[in-house]
Design a protein around this motif. Sequence first.
Motif, mmCIF file in Angstrom:
data_model
loop_
_atom_site.group_PDB
_atom_site.id
_atom_site.type_symbol
_atom_site.label_atom_id
_atom_site.label_comp_id
_atom_site.label_asym_id
_atom_site.label_seq_id
_atom_site.Cartn_x
_atom_site.Cartn_y
_atom_site.Cartn_z
ATOM 1 N N LEU A 1 61.211 -14.167 23.833
ATOM 2 C CA LEU A 1 60.465 -14.765 22.721
ATOM 3 C C LEU A 1 60.386 -16.289 22.865
ATOM 4 C CD1 LEU A 1 61.758 -12.735 19.628
ATOM 5 C CD2 LEU A 1 59.440 -12.725 20.575
ATOM 6 N N ILE A 2 61.494 -16.900 23.311
ATOM 7 C CA ILE A 2 61.507 -18.352 23.517
ATOM 8 C C ILE A 2 60.489 -18.731 24.592
ATOM 9 C CG2 ILE A 2 62.885 -20.272 24.437
ATOM 10 C CD1 ILE A 2 65.326 -19.012 23.040
ATOM 11 N N GLN A 3 60.454 -17.967 25.678
ATOM 12 C CA GLN A 3 59.497 -18.251 26.751
ATOM 13 C C GLN A 3 58.058 -18.114 26.250
ATOM 14 O OE1 GLN A 3 60.007 -15.950 30.332
ATOM 15 N NE2 GLN A 3 58.618 -17.244 31.494
ATOM 16 N N GLN A 4 57.791 -17.076 25.469
ATOM 17 C CA GLN A 4 56.440 -16.884 24.928
ATOM 18 C C GLN A 4 56.045 -18.052 24.024
ATOM 19 O OE1 GLN A 4 56.060 -12.981 23.074
ATOM 20 N NE2 GLN A 4 57.246 -12.035 24.735
ATOM 21 N N GLN A 5 57.006 -18.517 23.208
ATOM 22 C CA GLN A 5 56.720 -19.644 22.313
ATOM 23 C C GLN A 5 56.470 -20.925 23.105
ATOM 24 O OE1 GLN A 5 55.849 -19.753 19.386
ATOM 25 N NE2 GLN A 5 56.725 -21.403 18.152
ATOM 26 N N LEU A 6 57.238 -21.134 24.152
ATOM 27 C CA LEU A 6 57.035 -22.303 25.004
ATOM 28 C C LEU A 6 55.660 -22.256 25.673
ATOM 29 C CD1 LEU A 6 60.548 -22.614 26.718
ATOM 30 C CD2 LEU A 6 59.597 -24.131 24.979
ATOM 31 N N LEU A 7 55.269 -21.086 26.125
ATOM 32 C CA LEU A 7 53.947 -20.930 26.733
ATOM 33 C C LEU A 7 52.841 -21.195 25.724
ATOM 34 C CD1 LEU A 7 54.588 -17.776 28.952
ATOM 35 C CD2 LEU A 7 53.854 -20.027 29.790
ATOM 36 N N ALA A 8 53.033 -20.702 24.491
ATOM 37 C CA ALA A 8 52.020 -20.899 23.450
ATOM 38 C C ALA A 8 51.890 -22.376 23.094
ATOM 39 C CB ALA A 8 52.392 -20.086 22.208
ATOM 40 N N LEU A 9 53.004 -23.065 22.953
ATOM 41 C CA LEU A 9 52.971 -24.500 22.641
ATOM 42 C C LEU A 9 52.336 -25.286 23.787
ATOM 43 C CD1 LEU A 9 56.531 -24.878 21.057
ATOM 44 C CD2 LEU A 9 54.360 -25.215 19.867
ATOM 45 N N SER A 10 52.683 -24.913 25.011
ATOM 46 C CA SER A 10 52.119 -25.580 26.174
ATOM 47 C C SER A 10 50.606 -25.367 26.266
ATOM 48 C CB SER A 10 52.801 -25.069 27.443
ATOM 49 O OG SER A 10 52.288 -25.709 28.588
ATOM 50 N N ALA A 11 50.173 -24.159 25.914
ATOM 51 C CA ALA A 11 48.738 -23.851 25.959
ATOM 52 C C ALA A 11 47.951 -24.690 24.962
ATOM 53 C CB ALA A 11 48.522 -22.360 25.678
ATOM 54 N N HIS A 12 48.623 -25.140 23.894
ATOM 55 C CA HIS A 12 47.981 -25.988 22.888
ATOM 56 C C HIS A 12 48.160 -27.481 23.206
ATOM 57 C CE1 HIS A 12 47.895 -22.239 20.527
ATOM 58 N NE2 HIS A 12 46.896 -22.811 19.865
ATOM 59 N N GLY A 13 48.597 -27.782 24.418
ATOM 60 C CA GLY A 13 48.689 -29.169 24.854
ATOM 61 C C GLY A 13 49.994 -29.867 24.520
ATOM 62 N N HIS A 14 50.999 -29.105 24.078
ATOM 63 C CA HIS A 14 52.274 -29.717 23.724
ATOM 64 C C HIS A 14 53.216 -29.790 24.930
ATOM 65 C CE1 HIS A 14 51.633 -29.939 19.397
ATOM 66 N NE2 HIS A 14 51.173 -28.692 19.425
ATOM 67 N N SER A 15 53.945 -30.885 25.027
ATOM 68 C CA SER A 15 55.070 -30.988 25.947
ATOM 69 C C SER A 15 56.335 -30.804 25.116
ATOM 70 C CB SER A 15 55.094 -32.356 26.637
ATOM 71 O OG SER A 15 53.957 -32.525 27.448
ATOM 72 N N ILE A 16 57.183 -29.900 25.536
ATOM 73 C CA ILE A 16 58.340 -29.542 24.712
ATOM 74 C C ILE A 16 59.597 -30.158 25.300
ATOM 75 C CG2 ILE A 16 59.653 -27.675 23.674
ATOM 76 C CD1 ILE A 16 56.317 -26.842 25.174
ATOM 77 N N ILE A 17 60.342 -30.872 24.459
ATOM 78 C CA ILE A 17 61.614 -31.443 24.898
ATOM 79 C C ILE A 17 62.731 -30.961 23.979
ATOM 80 C CG2 ILE A 17 60.542 -33.483 25.904
ATOM 81 C CD1 ILE A 17 61.568 -35.088 23.510
ATOM 82 N N LEU A 18 63.870 -30.703 24.586
ATOM 83 C CA LEU A 18 65.075 -30.327 23.853
ATOM 84 C C LEU A 18 66.043 -31.492 23.943
ATOM 85 C CD1 LEU A 18 66.940 -28.285 22.400
ATOM 86 C CD2 LEU A 18 67.576 -27.405 24.670
ATOM 87 N N VAL A 19 66.391 -32.071 22.802
ATOM 88 C CA VAL A 19 67.262 -33.241 22.752
ATOM 89 C C VAL A 19 68.624 -32.821 22.213
ATOM 90 C CG1 VAL A 19 67.609 -35.540 21.777
ATOM 91 C CG2 VAL A 19 65.302 -34.789 22.383
ATOM 92 N N LEU A 20 69.670 -33.114 22.963
ATOM 93 C CA LEU A 20 71.027 -32.780 22.535
ATOM 94 C C LEU A 20 71.853 -34.054 22.432
ATOM 95 C CD1 LEU A 20 70.115 -30.390 24.801
ATOM 96 C CD2 LEU A 20 72.157 -29.379 23.823
ATOM 97 N N ASP A 21 72.355 -34.331 21.231
ATOM 98 C CA ASP A 21 73.288 -35.434 21.033
ATOM 99 C C ASP A 21 74.704 -34.897 21.210
ATOM 100 O OD1 ASP A 21 74.073 -38.003 20.561
ATOM 101 O OD2 ASP A 21 73.513 -38.053 18.446
ATOM 102 N N GLU A 22 75.640 -35.764 21.571
ATOM 103 C CA GLU A 22 77.030 -35.370 21.797
ATOM 104 C C GLU A 22 77.119 -34.227 22.808
ATOM 105 O OE1 GLU A 22 79.335 -37.184 20.683
ATOM 106 O OE2 GLU A 22 78.429 -38.237 19.001
#
Length: 301
Positions: A110-131
């Motif tokens: 499901l995460i991969q499908q969501q990433l593909l969908a966001l990417s298809a709409h022109g989004h670059s996805i970043i995961l930010v982790l503090d600490e």
Amino acid sequence: MYLQHFGLTETPFSLTPNTGFFFGLAPHVEALQVLQTALQTGEGFIKVTGEVGTGKTLICRKLMNELPQRFHCAYLPNPYLTPDELRWAVALELGLKHSSKIDQQQLTSLIQQQLLALSAHGHSIILVLDEAQALPDESLEALRLFTNLETESRKLLQVVLFAQPELDERLAQNKFRQLRQRITFSYCLRALTENESAAYIQHRLSVAGSESGRLFSEANAKRIAKAARGIPRLINVLSHKALMVSFGEGAQQVEKHHIAASIADTSDARRHQYDTVKWLVAAAVIAVFFSGLYWFKGGVA
């Protein structure tokens, strides 16, 4: 408490990372430039490390506040998570609605499908982790596997790690060599110089509404910088306490003895001064010993 007395509109030295107080000092600007450049490349992991209190969380918030609209940011401020908890947290940050009954393989899909969908709409996805130094070993490996999600032309997810130097020590282990090789950009935050620290103090006072000139003389600001070892969080702590002592005496400016009182009341600064004094005393004892030995040998001769 002391705002009206010193003509301030807000607390200048709060420990809460507030981007409104961001000051373009060299280490912080350089860190942001590295991050912005790295995000434009769309590749792998990006890492910013620094000692406790050097401003990592402030830079993290500054980065997220200034991301272009095409970026979709998933933010994990507390990554002390098992691999399963990490996947659930990422899914929630990506806006996924799902049943808690699904297994981890289905969740990853499901995460991969969501990433593909966001990417298809022109989004670059970043995961930010503090600490990020708090990530368990198994979760670091799960994080690496996230970056295997990609199209033929680019990664579906970039990961930005903000961490204490302990993370570098862990990544130096052979078992993390695959993750280590995927870190394409990194930056290590240094402490501020005395001149940078003095400018930092004055900047925060100006943002907080100070119009009465310098509440801290340059010499006193440098005293704080030295006691704080150039660490912004400690500078904030010592400056705040010095203002409180000054206010308690009804003074209009922070004096040397106000700073001495703030240092005496701050264990980290006090311990550092004590260690320095011990080193100086030890050096003096050694010098006296060798001087006496030289005199003794000369006398014998």
